[in-house]
Motif scaffolding. Sequence first.
Motif, PDB file in Angstrom:
ATOM      1  N   ASN A 118       0.782  -1.243   0.000  1.00 26.76           N
ATOM      2  CA  ASN A 118       0.000   0.000   0.000  1.00 26.76           C
ATOM      3  C   ASN A 118       0.809   1.287   0.000  1.00 26.76           C
ATOM      4  O   ASN A 118       0.247   2.373  -0.029  1.00 26.76           O
ATOM      5  N   CYS A 119       2.156   1.175   0.030  1.00 27.82           N
ATOM      6  CA  CYS A 119       2.948   2.381   0.298  1.00 27.82           C
ATOM      7  C   CYS A 119       2.921   3.399  -0.830  1.00 27.82           C
ATOM      8  O   CYS A 119       3.219   4.574  -0.598  1.00 27.82           O
ATOM      9  N   GLY A 120       2.568   3.005  -2.043  1.00 22.58           N
ATOM     10  CA  GLY A 120       2.505   3.984  -3.133  1.00 22.58           C
ATOM     11  C   GLY A 120       1.400   5.008  -2.921  1.00 22.58           C
ATOM     12  O   GLY A 120       1.473   6.132  -3.429  1.00 22.58           O
ATOM     13  N   PRO A 330     -13.239 -13.333   8.699  1.00 24.87           N
ATOM     14  CA  PRO A 330     -13.514 -13.924  10.007  1.00 24.87           C
ATOM     15  C   PRO A 330     -13.509 -12.879  11.127  1.00 24.87           C
ATOM     16  O   PRO A 330     -13.695 -13.225  12.299  1.00 24.87           O
ATOM     17  N   GLY A 331     -13.307 -11.612  10.762  1.00 23.42           N
ATOM     18  CA  GLY A 331     -13.374 -10.556  11.779  1.00 23.42           C
ATOM     19  C   GLY A 331     -12.059 -10.392  12.509  1.00 23.42           C
ATOM     20  O   GLY A 331     -11.061 -11.000  12.156  1.00 23.42           O
ATOM     21  N   GLY A 332     -12.063  -9.555  13.501  1.00 27.48           N
ATOM     22  CA  GLY A 332     -10.853  -9.395  14.302  1.00 27.48           C
ATOM     23  C   GLY A 332     -10.110  -8.112  13.978  1.00 27.48           C
ATOM     24  O   GLY A 332      -9.708  -7.395  14.863  1.00 27.48           O
ATOM     25  N   GLY A 333      -9.960  -7.800  12.692  1.00 25.32           N
ATOM     26  CA  GLY A 333      -9.164  -6.639  12.312  1.00 25.32           C
ATOM     27  C   GLY A 333      -9.990  -5.363  12.365  1.00 25.32           C
ATOM     28  O   GLY A 333     -11.135  -5.401  12.803  1.00 25.32           O
ATOM     29  N   PRO A 334      -9.434  -4.223  11.949  1.00 23.11           N
ATOM     30  CA  PRO A 334      -8.049  -4.082  11.520  1.00 23.11           C
ATOM     31  C   PRO A 334      -7.095  -4.151  12.711  1.00 23.11           C
ATOM     32  O   PRO A 334      -7.446  -3.773  13.823  1.00 23.11           O
ATOM     33  N   TYR A 335      -5.897  -4.624  12.422  1.00 24.48           N
ATOM     34  CA  TYR A 335      -4.908  -4.792  13.493  1.00 24.48           C
ATOM     35  C   TYR A 335      -3.975  -3.589  13.609  1.00 24.48           C
ATOM     36  O   TYR A 335      -3.478  -3.301  14.689  1.00 24.48           O
ATOM     37  N   VAL A 336      -3.718  -2.972  12.467  1.00 22.46           N
ATOM     38  CA  VAL A 336      -2.895  -1.756  12.514  1.00 22.46           C
ATOM     39  C   VAL A 336      -3.599  -0.667  11.716  1.00 22.46           C
ATOM     40  O   VAL A 336      -4.504  -0.950  10.928  1.00 22.46           O
ATOM     41  N   ASP A 337      -3.146   0.554  11.916  1.00 28.29           N
ATOM     42  CA  ASP A 337      -3.784   1.706  11.287  1.00 28.29           C
ATOM     43  C   ASP A 337      -3.142   1.932   9.913  1.00 28.29           C
ATOM     44  O   ASP A 337      -2.078   2.530   9.805  1.00 28.29           O
ATOM     45  N   GLN A 338      -3.870   1.452   8.877  1.00 34.42           N
ATOM     46  CA  GLN A 338      -3.278   1.524   7.531  1.00 34.42           C
ATOM     47  C   GLN A 338      -3.127   2.949   7.018  1.00 34.42           C
ATOM     48  O   GLN A 338      -2.362   3.196   6.095  1.00 34.42           O
ATOM     49  N   SER A 339      -3.857   3.890   7.613  1.00 32.20           N
ATOM     50  CA  SER A 339      -3.727   5.263   7.115  1.00 32.20           C
ATOM     51  C   SER A 339      -2.331   5.822   7.420  1.00 32.20           C
ATOM     52  O   SER A 339      -1.892   6.781   6.813  1.00 32.20           O
ATOM     53  N   ARG A 340      -1.634   5.180   8.358  1.00 36.67           N
ATOM     54  CA  ARG A 340      -0.239   5.586   8.593  1.00 36.67           C
ATOM     55  C   ARG A 340       0.638   5.219   7.393  1.00 36.67           C
ATOM     56  O   ARG A 340       1.727   5.745   7.226  1.00 36.67           O
ATOM     57  N   ILE A 341       0.183   4.246   6.590  1.00 37.58           N
ATOM     58  CA  ILE A 341       0.925   3.853   5.384  1.00 37.58           C
ATOM     59  C   ILE A 341       0.429   4.651   4.178  1.00 37.58           C
ATOM     60  O   ILE A 341       1.207   5.178   3.397  1.00 37.58           O
ATOM     61  N   THR A 342      -0.901   4.736   4.046  1.00 36.45           N
ATOM     62  CA  THR A 342      -1.474   5.288   2.812  1.00 36.45           C
ATOM     63  C   THR A 342      -1.623   6.808   2.845  1.00 36.45           C
ATOM     64  O   THR A 342      -1.753   7.427   1.797  1.00 36.45           O
ATOM     65  N   ARG A 343      -1.642   7.386   4.033  1.00 33.62           N
ATOM     66  CA  ARG A 343      -1.682   8.833   4.245  1.00 33.62           C
ATOM     67  C   ARG A 343      -2.761   9.565   3.433  1.00 33.62           C
ATOM     68  O   ARG A 343      -2.463  10.464   2.620  1.00 33.62           O
ATOM     69  N   PRO A 344      -4.031   9.233   3.659  1.00 31.63           N
ATOM     70  CA  PRO A 344      -5.103   9.955   2.969  1.00 31.63           C
ATOM     71  C   PRO A 344      -5.090  11.454   3.286  1.00 31.63           C
ATOM     72  O   PRO A 344      -5.583  12.262   2.500  1.00 31.63           O
ATOM     73  N   ASP A 345      -4.472  11.806   4.427  1.00 33.78           N
ATOM     74  CA  ASP A 345      -4.428  13.229   4.796  1.00 33.78           C
ATOM     75  C   ASP A 345      -3.582  14.054   3.823  1.00 33.78           C
ATOM     76  O   ASP A 345      -3.699  15.276   3.779  1.00 33.78           O
ATOM     77  N   PHE A 461       9.344   4.303  -3.788  1.00 31.02           N
ATOM     78  CA  PHE A 461       8.440   5.451  -3.646  1.00 31.02           C
ATOM     79  C   PHE A 461       9.099   6.595  -2.872  1.00 31.02           C
ATOM     80  O   PHE A 461       8.833   7.765  -3.139  1.00 31.02           O
ATOM     81  N   SER A 462       9.997   6.250  -1.940  1.00 29.93           N
ATOM     82  CA  SER A 462      10.698   7.324  -1.227  1.00 29.93           C
ATOM     83  C   SER A 462      11.579   8.113  -2.195  1.00 29.93           C
ATOM     84  O   SER A 462      11.595   9.346  -2.173  1.00 29.93           O
ATOM     85  N   LEU A 463      12.297   7.394  -3.061  1.00 25.93           N
ATOM     86  CA  LEU A 463      13.154   8.083  -4.041  1.00 25.93           C
ATOM     87  C   LEU A 463      12.327   8.965  -4.966  1.00 25.93           C
ATOM     88  O   LEU A 463      12.701  10.108  -5.255  1.00 25.93           O
ATOM     89  N   LEU A 464      11.199   8.420  -5.440  1.00 27.76           N
ATOM     90  CA  LEU A 464      10.353   9.185  -6.370  1.00 27.76           C
ATOM     91  C   LEU A 464       9.793  10.433  -5.681  1.00 27.76           C
ATOM     92  O   LEU A 464       9.760  11.518  -6.274  1.00 27.76           O
ATOM     93  N   ALA A 465       9.378  10.268  -4.407  1.00 33.13           N
ATOM     94  CA  ALA A 465       8.793  11.409  -3.689  1.00 33.13           C
ATOM     95  C   ALA A 465       9.830  12.518  -3.512  1.00 33.13           C
ATOM     96  O   ALA A 465       9.539  13.703  -3.719  1.00 33.13           O
ATOM     97  N   ASP A 471       8.556  17.036   0.590  1.00 34.30           N
ATOM     98  CA  ASP A 471       9.521  16.985   1.692  1.00 34.30           C
ATOM     99  C   ASP A 471       8.926  16.509   3.012  1.00 34.30           C
ATOM    100  O   ASP A 471       9.516  16.688   4.068  1.00 34.30           O
ATOM    101  N   GLU A 472       7.741  15.875   2.976  1.00 34.62           N
ATOM    102  CA  GLU A 472       7.159  15.337   4.204  1.00 34.62           C
ATOM    103  C   GLU A 472       8.113  14.330   4.843  1.00 34.62           C
ATOM    104  O   GLU A 472       8.765  13.541   4.138  1.00 34.62           O
ATOM    105  N   ALA A 473       8.151  14.322   6.171  1.00 31.50           N
ATOM    106  CA  ALA A 473       9.034  13.396   6.887  1.00 31.50           C
ATOM    107  C   ALA A 473       8.711  11.949   6.526  1.00 31.50           C
ATOM    108  O   ALA A 473       9.579  11.075   6.536  1.00 31.50           O
ATOM    109  N   HIS A 474       7.417  11.689   6.190  1.00 29.72           N
ATOM    110  CA  HIS A 474       6.990  10.329   5.833  1.00 29.72           C
ATOM    111  C   HIS A 474       7.895   9.735   4.752  1.00 29.72           C
ATOM    112  O   HIS A 474       8.223   8.544   4.785  1.00 29.72           O
ATOM    113  N   PHE A 475       8.274  10.536   3.788  1.00 25.15           N
ATOM    114  CA  PHE A 475       9.045  10.011   2.655  1.00 25.15           C
ATOM    115  C   PHE A 475      10.545   9.890   2.970  1.00 25.15           C
ATOM    116  O   PHE A 475      11.305   9.414   2.145  1.00 25.15           O
TER     117      PHE A 475
END
Length: 669
Positions: A118-120, A330-345, A461-465, A471-475
């Motif tokens: 999902n990192c792209g 089977p339920g249970g998730g989500p286990y981690v916060d994927q928006s930290r990867i995909t950054r919709p913000d 993706f970090s190189l491309l960004a 210049d976001e710290a994420h990249f």
Amino acid sequence: MAIYKSICPYDCPTTCGLLVESDGARILKVKGDPADPVCKGLICRKMQRYEKSIHSPDRIMTPLKRTGEKGDGLFEAVSWDEAIETITGKWKQSLSEYGPDSILPFYYSGVMSLIQRNCGDALFNKMGSCELVKTLCSSAKSAGYTSVMGSTGCLDPRELEDSDFYIVWGSNMKATRLQSMASLVKARKQGKRVVLVECFAGEMADYCDGVFLVKPGTDGALALAMMHVLVSEGLEDSEFLQKEAIGYADFKETLQQYTPQWAESVCGVKAQDIIELAREYAAASAPAIILGSGNSRYGNGGMTVRLITILSAFTGAWKHKGGGFCGCGPGGGPYVDQSRITRPDLRQRSGRKININQLAMALQGGEGHVPVRCLHIYGSNPVGSVSNQLGIQQGLSNPELFTVVHERFMTDTARYADIILPATFSVEQSDCYSAYGYCSFGAARKIIPAPGECKTNWDIFSLLAKAMGYDEAHFQRSEDDLLDELLDNPMHGLQGISDEQRKILRTGGNISIQFADHTDWKTPSGKIQIADERQEKTLPEYQECHGGSHPLQLIAVPSSDTLNSIFLERDELVAQRGPMMLEMHPEDAAERNISDGDKVVAFNELGEVVFTARVAPLVAKGAVAAAGVFKSSQSYNRNLVNALHHERLSDIGEATTLNDNTVEVRPSL
Ligand SMILES: Nc1nc2c(c(=O)[nH]1)N[C@H]1C(S)=C(S)[C@@H](COP(=O)(O)OP(=O)(O)OC[C@H]3O[C@@H](n4cnc5c(=O)[nH]c(N)nc54)[C@H](O)[C@@H]3O)O[C@H]1N2
Ligand SMILES: Nc1nc2c(c(=O)[nH]1)N[C@H]1C(S)=C(S)[C@@H](COP(=O)(O)OP(=O)(O)OC[C@H]3O[C@@H](n4cnc5c(=O)[nH]c(N)nc54)[C@H](O)[C@@H]3O)O[C@H]1N2
Ligand code: SF4
Ligand SMILES: [Mo]
């Protein structure tokens, strides 16, 4: 020499735990991890020699620039600097000339671990590009199930040992759910019965006590007629349905018309067999319906799954341990916060939505849309896996389109790239893994350095960004750093795990999460929704699939020896699978003067594909089945089965309808 824990990154319901032996530079051996809570050491044959894929001589090792015509597959090595500069130069030009909707990111299921898959999104959100609607697999199934059950967790396959009767409904479990097969084999040893509802039962029939062959896309008729029998014989659990479901009384009225005789004429299963199946189902107290995704890949796929899900509740099976439905979340998730990867913000505008199943259409352009000028593909091989192969190839051949592909091998799609970037294998990257078919979650770190100049999706993706000036710290951060953050901030599904389990996630491996409470109905109404007001059809009913004007319905089914396009680099698996086969019923073959082993042409309005015919009684009459994704170099006329697939979508879920195409077949000269 050391042994490391790792996890299989591929698109299976299980994320099998692996024990990987390495000298720090190469992978020497791979086996299943006996301590893994799901696979318990059992992994498929494909992954038992994973090192052969990782160290394949065919791997792409450097960035490449196209030197021949698009599609020829002629490239020369270039430096990373040149590749990144070329790509970001094209993007900047396209953004200023046409705007962000001229850029289409395209990915699907090549790697299923959460960061690398999902990192792209973060980069393309920042850019404001087109947004891909990712519904290439089982979205109609999820939409149908969700309509009835919301996010109620269905059975984890480990709970199947408590079931007392099994309907395997449209799944080649031997190929696609290896870990659940053990429960079936054990159940039969204990005298419990297993029946199969299929269009093509070639591999599963031997593991079942009864086989019901249905015409493709007609399972809804079978489910309705079974419920008709249950009601007319008073075998439904009306107390349970009145208390726990909405819409039961109205739905029951509609069942009168769906007699077994009617269903026989629609789906091909004999009326008497339908009656007996319904009675056997009702006689069990904890029957489990194990649903594959094949029968949701139709124009009526969502409706079919609504009906089968309702059937799973009709005798009250969900109340009993092991009873109910298996094969969706089977339920249970989500286990981690994927928006930290995909950054919709990071997205400041909503981009044009392009459905993954309509890539050819999108590349063709269309009224009122900015043309797609830059296509960025990773973790996917659309020329082999997405509908309308010839349309996609035509779109990719457009000299005005600039295409980048991150790949490990020279796929049919990569041959059309302007720039190819060399990608990595799971053992060369760090990530976390969320199994879609089990209540389990895992993490695994990089074991060996990437060979040659290969880079992970994250690093690319970090190189491309950076080259885009973002210049976001994420990249700027590393994938290990992000993985730590994800594990440090678990979502509710991971809260309450033990210290021991937390330690496993830090050092590598899968952990098991508690199974769902199957009667805690997580729907808007708080009940089982036989009636669903959010749907165009509030009450479910029989609907036909798209179909077409040719006499045979073509289905594309998974192959045991490969996994979509994955493992095509493995000569021994490809040889074991054999040539592109088309399975036909003996009567359909005889009507066309076709014998087993003949070369045949399957054709419709979209194209022609040459197969070798396999004439066998375990395919429904009126159906033809093609197993596996191939390379075009393995096809007599370079066309693959998806050259016969329309770009139409399912009724709900906007999903693929790759099983919903008609063809005629003739002997090849
Ligand atoms: N070895 C191997 N494993 C795989 C894959 C692979 O390609 N090979 N693919 C992976 C992926 S991406 C997925 S999504 C999963 C699950 O992949 P799924 O596509 O869910 O595979 P199955 O569950 O086997 O379901 C396909 C079955 O549905 C049947 N079918 C098709 N149409 C109908 C119909 O109208 N009615 C009925 N009753 N049956 C029908 C087909 O004959 C086939 O046996 O498997 C994963 N695992
Ligand atoms: N004919 C036919 N068509 C099908 C199906 C079928 O059974 N038959 N199955 C359908 C289903 S269920 C699905 S889910 C889709 C799957 O369709 P796709 O998502 O297109 O999956 P694949 O065809 O397996 O292609 C995945 C590619 O990702 C690459 N890859 C793997 N790991 C990585 C990585 O870490 N980074 C990068 N950059 N690349 C990587 C692999 O080398 C491979 O070429 O196909 C669908 N289409
Ligand atoms: S491909 Fe599927 S069955 Fe094979 S090891 Fe990976 S997750 Fe397990
Ligand atoms: Mo899939």
